[in-house]
Design a protein around this motif. Structure first.
Motif, PDB file in Angstrom:
ATOM      1  N   GLU A  68      -2.574  -3.235  -6.740  1.00 40.50           N
ATOM      2  CA  GLU A  68      -2.605  -3.625  -5.329  1.00 40.50           C
ATOM      3  C   GLU A  68      -1.542  -2.868  -4.535  1.00 40.50           C
ATOM      4  N   LYS A 108      -2.091  -0.428  -1.426  1.00 36.57           N
ATOM      5  CA  LYS A 108      -1.403  -0.645  -0.151  1.00 36.57           C
ATOM      6  C   LYS A 108      -0.560   0.564   0.239  1.00 36.57           C
ATOM      7  N   GLU A 167      -3.025  -4.155  12.500  1.00 33.55           N
ATOM      8  CA  GLU A 167      -3.689  -4.607  11.267  1.00 33.55           C
ATOM      9  C   GLU A 167      -2.962  -5.847  10.768  1.00 33.55           C
ATOM     10  N   ASP A 171      -3.688  -8.871   7.725  1.00 33.15           N
ATOM     11  CA  ASP A 171      -4.483  -9.493   6.665  1.00 33.15           C
ATOM     12  C   ASP A 171      -5.877  -8.872   6.533  1.00 33.15           C
ATOM     13  N   GLY A 172      -5.942  -7.558   6.639  1.00 38.69           N
ATOM     14  CA  GLY A 172      -7.207  -6.869   6.444  1.00 38.69           C
ATOM     15  C   GLY A 172      -8.088  -6.811   7.673  1.00 38.69           C
ATOM     16  N   THR A 173      -7.659  -7.436   8.779  1.00 40.69           N
ATOM     17  CA  THR A 173      -8.414  -7.369  10.034  1.00 40.69           C
ATOM     18  C   THR A 173      -7.726  -6.361  10.945  1.00 40.69           C
ATOM     19  N   LYS A 215     -12.982  -4.944   9.730  1.00 41.12           N
ATOM     20  CA  LYS A 215     -12.306  -5.243   8.461  1.00 41.12           C
ATOM     21  C   LYS A 215     -11.864  -3.916   7.848  1.00 41.12           C
ATOM     22  N   ALA A 216     -10.664  -3.918   7.261  1.00 38.38           N
ATOM     23  CA  ALA A 216     -10.166  -2.721   6.571  1.00 38.38           C
ATOM     24  C   ALA A 216     -10.008  -3.064   5.089  1.00 38.38           C
ATOM     25  N   ASN A 217     -10.751  -2.360   4.277  1.00 39.49           N
ATOM     26  CA  ASN A 217     -10.682  -2.554   2.826  1.00 39.49           C
ATOM     27  C   ASN A 217     -10.110  -1.289   2.208  1.00 39.49           C
ATOM     28  N   TYR A 218      -8.829  -1.331   1.881  1.00 39.60           N
ATOM     29  CA  TYR A 218      -8.149  -0.135   1.372  1.00 39.60           C
ATOM     30  C   TYR A 218      -8.642   0.244  -0.034  1.00 39.60           C
TER      31      TYR A 218
END
Length: 185
Positions: free
Chosen positions: A90, A94, A122, A124-126, A179-182
């Motif tokens: 993780e 990140k 950004e 919490d992923g939003t 939504k951002a999903n790294y």
């Protein structure tokens, strides 16, 4: 006529008979005692054998208990290591994810020349994007490009579009949420 005294013979016979009975009784008693001793010896050997088996099983149980404890310790350590590896992964995402996201965003903004970005937040992923554009079509193309060209952005939604003028030049301001999903990048 002569009289013979047969009493001592009877007495002697009785004595011999009593001795024989005593001898038979003693022999029987010795045989019974020998049989009981043999039975006791066999039973003692069986009990001893059973006790050895019980001791062996108890020793095996102790070994198994120690093995179970070691297995539980290994499981605990394995779970801890898996959690640590997950945290490391993780952290890597990140670390690399925001850079990849900004690279994708810069590439899209470079292609969409009549759209610009004024604010990026950004949490919490939003992701909240604010910016400007010359026409509505430019905003629409930018929104489609975010959805189609980048794996990081999903659920791109246009919230607000307002018309403004600076020095007589009209332009549009807009706000998009996605939504951002790294991990996807």
């Amino acid at each position: 006529m002569m009289r013979i005294n047969l009493l001592p013979v009877r007495a002697a016979r009785r004595q011999v008979s009593a001795r024989q009975e005593l001898l038979i009784m003693s022999g029987t008693l010795v045989v019974i005692i020998a049989g009981l001793f043999a039975w006791w010896t066999v039973e003692t050997a069986k009990i001893s054998d059973m006790q050895e088996r019980v001791d062996t099983v108890r020793a095996e149980m102790e070994t198994v208990k120690k093995d179970v404890i070691r297995v539980q310790e290994f499981k605990t350590k394995a779970e801890l290591l898996e959690r640590k590896l997950k945290v490391i992964e993780e952290l890597k995402l990140k670390k690399i994810g925001p850079a990849k996201m900004l690279d994708d965003l810069a590439a899209i903004l470079t292609d969409e020349r009549k759209v610009w970005l004024t604010k990026l937040v950004e949490k919490d992923g939003t992701m909240t994007l604010e910016g400007g554009a010359m026409e509505e079509q430019n905003i629409s193309e930018f929104q489609i490009a975010l959805t189609k060209r980048s794996k990081i952005f999903s659920q791109v939604r246009l919230n607000v579009v307002t018309a403004q003028k600076i020095n007589g030049v009209p332009y549009l301001t807009w706000i998009m949420v996605c939504k951002a999903n790294y991990a996807a990048g």
